[in-house]
Motif scaffolding. Structure first.
Motif, PDB file in Angstrom:
ATOM      1  N   MET A  92      13.255 -10.545   2.493  1.00  0.00           N
ATOM      2  CA  MET A  92      11.879 -10.115   2.600  1.00  0.00           C
ATOM      3  C   MET A  92      11.491 -10.142   4.073  1.00  0.00           C
ATOM      4  O   MET A  92      11.725 -11.114   4.772  1.00  0.00           O
ATOM      5  N   ASP A  93      10.886  -9.092   4.521  1.00  0.00           N
ATOM      6  CA  ASP A  93      10.470  -8.977   5.921  1.00  0.00           C
ATOM      7  C   ASP A  93       9.019  -9.432   6.059  1.00  0.00           C
ATOM      8  O   ASP A  93       8.078  -8.677   5.771  1.00  0.00           O
ATOM      9  N   SER A  94       8.820 -10.671   6.497  1.00  0.00           N
ATOM     10  CA  SER A  94       7.479 -11.263   6.601  1.00  0.00           C
ATOM     11  C   SER A  94       6.575 -10.493   7.553  1.00  0.00           C
ATOM     12  O   SER A  94       5.378 -10.312   7.270  1.00  0.00           O
ATOM     13  N   GLU A  95       7.117 -10.069   8.659  1.00  0.00           N
ATOM     14  CA  GLU A  95       6.300  -9.344   9.649  1.00  0.00           C
ATOM     15  C   GLU A  95       5.830  -8.005   9.102  1.00  0.00           C
ATOM     16  O   GLU A  95       4.685  -7.607   9.312  1.00  0.00           O
ATOM     17  N   LEU A  96       6.710  -7.331   8.412  1.00  0.00           N
ATOM     18  CA  LEU A  96       6.350  -6.046   7.825  1.00  0.00           C
ATOM     19  C   LEU A  96       5.278  -6.230   6.742  1.00  0.00           C
ATOM     20  O   LEU A  96       4.316  -5.453   6.661  1.00  0.00           O
ATOM     21  N   ARG A  97       5.427  -7.275   5.921  1.00  0.00           N
ATOM     22  CA  ARG A  97       4.426  -7.571   4.889  1.00  0.00           C
ATOM     23  C   ARG A  97       3.074  -7.894   5.530  1.00  0.00           C
ATOM     24  O   ARG A  97       2.039  -7.441   5.054  1.00  0.00           O
ATOM     25  N   ARG A  98       3.075  -8.660   6.607  1.00  0.00           N
ATOM     26  CA  ARG A  98       1.820  -8.966   7.309  1.00  0.00           C
ATOM     27  C   ARG A  98       1.178  -7.694   7.850  1.00  0.00           C
ATOM     28  O   ARG A  98      -0.035  -7.538   7.788  1.00  0.00           O
ATOM     29  N   ALA A  99       2.001  -6.801   8.374  1.00  0.00           N
ATOM     30  CA  ALA A  99       1.483  -5.535   8.905  1.00  0.00           C
ATOM     31  C   ALA A  99       0.832  -4.706   7.794  1.00  0.00           C
ATOM     32  O   ALA A  99      -0.213  -4.078   8.012  1.00  0.00           O
ATOM     33  N   VAL A 100       1.426  -4.711   6.612  1.00  0.00           N
ATOM     34  CA  VAL A 100       0.849  -3.983   5.483  1.00  0.00           C
ATOM     35  C   VAL A 100      -0.491  -4.604   5.099  1.00  0.00           C
ATOM     36  O   VAL A 100      -1.472  -3.889   4.858  1.00  0.00           O
ATOM     37  N   VAL A 101      -0.559  -5.927   5.066  1.00  0.00           N
ATOM     38  CA  VAL A 101      -1.809  -6.612   4.721  1.00  0.00           C
ATOM     39  C   VAL A 101      -2.897  -6.267   5.735  1.00  0.00           C
ATOM     40  O   VAL A 101      -4.041  -5.983   5.363  1.00  0.00           O
ATOM     41  N   VAL A 102      -2.542  -6.265   7.012  1.00  0.00           N
ATOM     42  CA  VAL A 102      -3.518  -5.919   8.055  1.00  0.00           C
ATOM     43  C   VAL A 102      -3.996  -4.479   7.865  1.00  0.00           C
ATOM     44  O   VAL A 102      -5.202  -4.198   7.919  1.00  0.00           O
ATOM     45  N   THR A 103      -3.077  -3.570   7.616  1.00  0.00           N
ATOM     46  CA  THR A 103      -3.434  -2.160   7.434  1.00  0.00           C
ATOM     47  C   THR A 103      -4.315  -1.962   6.205  1.00  0.00           C
ATOM     48  O   THR A 103      -5.332  -1.257   6.260  1.00  0.00           O
ATOM     49  N   LEU A 104      -3.956  -2.602   5.092  1.00  0.00           N
ATOM     50  CA  LEU A 104      -4.780  -2.489   3.890  1.00  0.00           C
ATOM     51  C   LEU A 104      -6.140  -3.152   4.095  1.00  0.00           C
ATOM     52  O   LEU A 104      -7.149  -2.672   3.572  1.00  0.00           O
ATOM     53  N   GLY A 105      -6.172  -4.236   4.865  1.00  0.00           N
ATOM     54  CA  GLY A 105      -7.452  -4.871   5.194  1.00  0.00           C
ATOM     55  C   GLY A 105      -8.353  -3.929   5.968  1.00  0.00           C
ATOM     56  O   GLY A 105      -9.569  -3.869   5.736  1.00  0.00           O
ATOM     57  N   GLY A 142      -1.295  -6.836  -4.564  1.00  0.00           N
ATOM     58  CA  GLY A 142       0.139  -7.120  -4.591  1.00  0.00           C
ATOM     59  C   GLY A 142       0.577  -8.127  -3.547  1.00  0.00           C
ATOM     60  O   GLY A 142       1.699  -8.639  -3.605  1.00  0.00           O
ATOM     61  N   PHE A 143      -0.305  -8.448  -2.617  1.00  0.00           N
ATOM     62  CA  PHE A 143       0.008  -9.386  -1.543  1.00  0.00           C
ATOM     63  C   PHE A 143      -0.880 -10.633  -1.617  1.00  0.00           C
ATOM     64  O   PHE A 143      -1.041 -11.356  -0.642  1.00  0.00           O
ATOM     65  N   ALA A 144      -1.465 -10.885  -2.772  1.00  0.00           N
ATOM     66  CA  ALA A 144      -2.452 -11.959  -2.931  1.00  0.00           C
ATOM     67  C   ALA A 144      -1.912 -13.342  -2.592  1.00  0.00           C
ATOM     68  O   ALA A 144      -2.685 -14.244  -2.268  1.00  0.00           O
ATOM     69  N   GLU A 145      -0.621 -13.517  -2.658  1.00  0.00           N
ATOM     70  CA  GLU A 145      -0.044 -14.832  -2.351  1.00  0.00           C
ATOM     71  C   GLU A 145      -0.027 -15.114  -0.848  1.00  0.00           C
ATOM     72  O   GLU A 145       0.182 -16.251  -0.432  1.00  0.00           O
ATOM     73  N   MET A 146      -0.284 -14.099  -0.048  1.00  0.00           N
ATOM     74  CA  MET A 146      -0.280 -14.270   1.410  1.00  0.00           C
ATOM     75  C   MET A 146      -1.665 -14.714   1.883  1.00  0.00           C
ATOM     76  O   MET A 146      -2.668 -14.078   1.534  1.00  0.00           O
ATOM     77  N   PRO A 147      -1.736 -15.780   2.654  1.00  0.00           N
ATOM     78  CA  PRO A 147      -3.032 -16.279   3.120  1.00  0.00           C
ATOM     79  C   PRO A 147      -3.867 -15.217   3.838  1.00  0.00           C
ATOM     80  O   PRO A 147      -5.096 -15.211   3.719  1.00  0.00           O
ATOM     81  N   GLU A 148      -3.220 -14.295   4.534  1.00  0.00           N
ATOM     82  CA  GLU A 148      -3.926 -13.257   5.277  1.00  0.00           C
ATOM     83  C   GLU A 148      -4.652 -12.280   4.364  1.00  0.00           C
ATOM     84  O   GLU A 148      -5.558 -11.563   4.789  1.00  0.00           O
ATOM     85  N   ALA A 149      -4.254 -12.223   3.093  1.00  0.00           N
ATOM     86  CA  ALA A 149      -4.836 -11.261   2.156  1.00  0.00           C
ATOM     87  C   ALA A 149      -6.057 -11.820   1.421  1.00  0.00           C
ATOM     88  O   ALA A 149      -6.846 -11.041   0.874  1.00  0.00           O
TER      89      ALA A 149
END
Length: 146
Positions: free
Chosen positions: A1-14, A34-41
């Motif tokens: 799993m690419d954590s940085e890529l997932r964070r980038a998606v969360v930022v973009t969706l935000g 779909g990213f609810a488990e990530m604190p940034e989401a």
């Protein structure tokens, strides 16, 4: 799993979730679930469940979170439900019914998770979990195990 890529998606969706267009916000909320488990989401999702501009955004985001059928999604919905006005609460309750009115196993698991969450150290989550549990307890699911 690419954590940085997932964070980038969360930022973009935000960012999409801050759009002036309700359709963008609804899509962002549904996808961000779909990213609810990530604190940034968490904060963007809470904002979308309690969207001030359109209750369709509320319903779509809440439904996406509830369809996860896990603690991360239920926690965000419970947290929003704890502070929701009556109008938003109605749309959240509709999403709850839509997601948990089919399979009794899903409903039972959600009730179990809410019971755990009702003792959460975060008062907002605990209050919302009790409110969510009350809503779930009113559902009579269509399908039960044989």
């Amino acid at each position: 799993m690419d954590s940085e890529l997932r964070r980038a998606v969360v930022v973009t969706l935000g960012e999409l979730g801050r759009s002036d267009d309700w359709r963008d916000r609804a899509d962002a909320g549904h996808s961000l679930a779909g990213f609810a488990e990530m604190p940034e989401a968490v904060e963007p999702l809470l904002g979308l469940v309690l969207d001030r501009g359109d209750t369709f955004v509320t319903r779509r985001t809440a439904e996406g979170l509830l369809r996860r059928k896990d603690r991360a999604g239920l926690t965000i919905v419970a947290s929003a439900l704890a502070v929701a006005d009556d109008n938003h609460a109605d749309y959240i309750h509709t999403a709850i019914f839509d997601v948990f009115s089919i399979f009794s196993d899903d409903l039972d698991e959600a009730l179990r998770l809410c019971e755990e969450m009702s003792g959460d150290t975060d008062d907002r989550v605990a209050r919302g979990a009790r409110r969510l549990q009350e809503s779930l307890a009113q559902i009579d699911p269509v399908l039960r195990p044989a």
